[in-house]
Design a protein around this motif. Structure first.
Motif, mmCIF file in Angstrom:
data_model
loop_
_atom_site.group_PDB
_atom_site.id
_atom_site.type_symbol
_atom_site.label_atom_id
_atom_site.label_comp_id
_atom_site.label_asym_id
_atom_site.label_seq_id
_atom_site.Cartn_x
_atom_site.Cartn_y
_atom_site.Cartn_z
ATOM 1 N N ALA A 31 0.819 -1.221 0.000
ATOM 2 C CA ALA A 31 0.000 0.000 0.000
ATOM 3 C C ALA A 31 0.848 1.264 0.000
ATOM 4 O O ALA A 31 0.408 2.303 -0.497
ATOM 5 C CB ALA A 31 -0.934 -0.005 1.206
ATOM 6 N N ASP A 32 2.083 1.179 0.501
ATOM 7 C CA ASP A 32 2.934 2.369 0.516
ATOM 8 C C ASP A 32 3.773 2.524 -0.756
ATOM 9 O O ASP A 32 4.651 3.376 -0.826
ATOM 10 C CB ASP A 32 3.820 2.399 1.763
ATOM 11 N N GLY A 33 3.509 1.703 -1.774
ATOM 12 C CA GLY A 33 4.130 1.881 -3.083
ATOM 13 C C GLY A 33 5.390 1.088 -3.335
ATOM 14 O O GLY A 33 6.100 1.318 -4.316
ATOM 15 N N LEU A 34 5.687 0.103 -2.497
ATOM 16 C CA LEU A 34 6.864 -0.734 -2.670
ATOM 17 C C LEU A 34 6.502 -1.963 -3.501
ATOM 18 O O LEU A 34 5.586 -2.708 -3.153
ATOM 19 C CB LEU A 34 7.408 -1.174 -1.313
ATOM 20 N N LEU A 35 7.226 -2.155 -4.587
ATOM 21 C CA LEU A 35 7.022 -3.322 -5.442
ATOM 22 C C LEU A 35 8.237 -4.227 -5.297
ATOM 23 O O LEU A 35 9.360 -3.801 -5.558
ATOM 24 C CB LEU A 35 6.851 -2.914 -6.901
ATOM 25 N N ARG A 36 8.006 -5.439 -4.840
ATOM 26 C CA ARG A 36 9.068 -6.433 -4.710
ATOM 27 C C ARG A 36 8.928 -7.412 -5.859
ATOM 28 O O ARG A 36 7.838 -7.862 -6.177
ATOM 29 C CB ARG A 36 8.947 -7.156 -3.370
ATOM 30 N N PHE A 37 10.065 -7.724 -6.488
ATOM 31 C CA PHE A 37 10.037 -8.624 -7.642
ATOM 32 C C PHE A 37 11.267 -9.511 -7.650
ATOM 33 O O PHE A 37 12.257 -9.265 -6.964
ATOM 34 C CB PHE A 37 9.955 -7.826 -8.953
ATOM 35 N N ARG A 38 11.194 -10.545 -8.471
ATOM 36 C CA ARG A 38 12.306 -11.472 -8.676
ATOM 37 C C ARG A 38 12.560 -11.561 -10.174
ATOM 38 O O ARG A 38 11.621 -11.562 -10.968
ATOM 39 C CB ARG A 38 11.924 -12.818 -8.054
ATOM 40 N N LEU A 39 13.811 -11.661 -10.545
ATOM 41 C CA LEU A 39 14.180 -11.914 -11.932
ATOM 42 C C LEU A 39 14.242 -13.416 -12.129
ATOM 43 O O LEU A 39 14.639 -14.156 -11.228
ATOM 44 C CB LEU A 39 15.529 -11.264 -12.262
ATOM 45 N N ARG A 40 13.841 -13.853 -13.305
ATOM 46 C CA ARG A 40 13.764 -15.282 -13.596
ATOM 47 C C ARG A 40 14.599 -15.612 -14.819
ATOM 48 O O ARG A 40 15.011 -14.738 -15.553
ATOM 49 C CB ARG A 40 12.316 -15.679 -13.816
ATOM 50 N N GLY A 41 14.783 -16.913 -15.040
ATOM 51 C CA GLY A 41 15.519 -17.379 -16.207
ATOM 52 C C GLY A 41 16.972 -16.931 -16.164
ATOM 53 O O GLY A 41 17.596 -16.905 -15.114
ATOM 54 N N GLN A 42 17.497 -16.549 -17.320
ATOM 55 C CA GLN A 42 18.899 -16.149 -17.421
ATOM 56 C C GLN A 42 19.212 -14.883 -16.634
ATOM 57 O O GLN A 42 20.358 -14.617 -16.308
ATOM 58 C CB GLN A 42 19.290 -15.956 -18.889
ATOM 59 N N CYS A 43 18.200 -14.088 -16.342
ATOM 60 C CA CYS A 43 18.419 -12.839 -15.601
ATOM 61 C C CYS A 43 18.576 -13.082 -14.101
ATOM 62 O O CYS A 43 19.108 -12.228 -13.390
ATOM 63 C CB CYS A 43 17.272 -11.859 -15.852
ATOM 64 N N ALA A 44 18.128 -14.224 -13.612
ATOM 65 C CA ALA A 44 18.259 -14.549 -12.191
ATOM 66 C C ALA A 44 19.724 -14.757 -11.871
ATOM 67 O O ALA A 44 20.394 -15.575 -12.474
ATOM 68 C CB ALA A 44 17.451 -15.806 -11.860
ATOM 69 N N GLY A 45 20.243 -13.991 -10.954
ATOM 70 C CA GLY A 45 21.641 -14.130 -10.563
ATOM 71 C C GLY A 45 22.628 -13.486 -11.516
ATOM 72 O O GLY A 45 23.829 -13.621 -11.342
ATOM 73 N N VAL A 74 14.320 -8.841 -5.196
ATOM 74 C CA VAL A 74 14.489 -9.831 -4.131
ATOM 75 C C VAL A 74 15.471 -10.855 -4.667
ATOM 76 O O VAL A 74 15.211 -11.516 -5.671
ATOM 77 C CB VAL A 74 13.145 -10.497 -3.769
ATOM 78 N N ARG A 75 16.604 -10.914 -4.014
ATOM 79 C CA ARG A 75 17.653 -11.843 -4.461
ATOM 80 C C ARG A 75 17.475 -13.183 -3.766
ATOM 81 O O ARG A 75 17.683 -13.314 -2.574
ATOM 82 C CB ARG A 75 19.023 -11.285 -4.150
ATOM 83 N N GLU A 76 17.086 -14.128 -4.543
ATOM 84 C CA GLU A 76 17.011 -15.509 -4.074
ATOM 85 C C GLU A 76 17.161 -16.380 -5.296
ATOM 86 O O GLU A 76 16.952 -15.934 -6.419
ATOM 87 C CB GLU A 76 15.687 -15.787 -3.349
ATOM 88 N N VAL A 77 17.538 -17.579 -5.095
ATOM 89 C CA VAL A 77 17.709 -18.478 -6.218
ATOM 90 C C VAL A 77 16.332 -18.878 -6.716
ATOM 91 O O VAL A 77 15.498 -19.366 -5.955
ATOM 92 C CB VAL A 77 18.529 -19.722 -5.816
ATOM 93 N N SER A 78 16.094 -18.640 -8.001
ATOM 94 C CA SER A 78 14.785 -18.951 -8.570
ATOM 95 C C SER A 78 14.629 -20.456 -8.755
ATOM 96 O O SER A 78 15.613 -21.177 -8.951
ATOM 97 C CB SER A 78 14.607 -18.246 -9.908
ATOM 98 N N PRO A 79 13.403 -20.932 -8.730
ATOM 99 C CA PRO A 79 13.162 -22.360 -8.986
ATOM 100 C C PRO A 79 13.685 -22.791 -10.360
ATOM 101 O O PRO A 79 14.180 -23.903 -10.511
ATOM 102 C CB PRO A 79 11.635 -22.486 -8.902
ATOM 103 N N ASP A 80 13.597 -21.896 -11.356
ATOM 104 C CA ASP A 80 14.105 -22.218 -12.698
ATOM 105 C C ASP A 80 15.606 -22.479 -12.669
ATOM 106 O O ASP A 80 16.111 -23.431 -13.263
ATOM 107 C CB ASP A 80 13.820 -21.078 -13.680
ATOM 108 N N LEU A 81 16.341 -21.601 -11.978
ATOM 109 C CA LEU A 81 17.782 -21.746 -11.903
ATOM 110 C C LEU A 81 18.173 -23.009 -11.144
ATOM 111 O O LEU A 81 19.098 -23.727 -11.541
ATOM 112 C CB LEU A 81 18.397 -20.507 -11.242
#
Length: 94
Positions: A31-45, A74-81
């Protein structure tokens, strides 16, 4: 708001990420305008993920959607990776 975020991502962000074998997944929009996201595929990491976040994702979202105040990777290892790594290990040990 979720549809507006996805529209901006589809039009302005995903085409570039797709050209590098990657994608983006929205995890949360607060609600305060913060968008959290993860990069996937080749962009992850990817070593350039911080630059991609600041120069492309944060800029496009905050300029096109005033409700978005900040976009945070959000830096975490994606399931794809993880699955790619498992496949490599399985094939290597055969």
């Amino acid at each position: 708001m979720d549809q507006e975020i996805e529209r901006v991502l589809d039009e302005y962000v995903r085409p570039l990420l797709h050209s590098h074998g990657g994608d983006i997944e929205v995890l949360e929009f607060t609600a305060d305008g913060l968008l959290r996201f993860r990069l996937r595929g080749q962009c992850a990491g990817c070593p350039a993920a911080d630059l991609t976040t600041e120069e492309l994702i944060h800029t496009e979202l905050t300029q096109r959607l005033p409700q978005v105040k900040k976009a945070v990777l959000v830096r975490e290892v994606s399931p794809d990776l993880l699955e790619q790594a498992r496949n490599i290990l399985r094939n290597h040990h055969v």
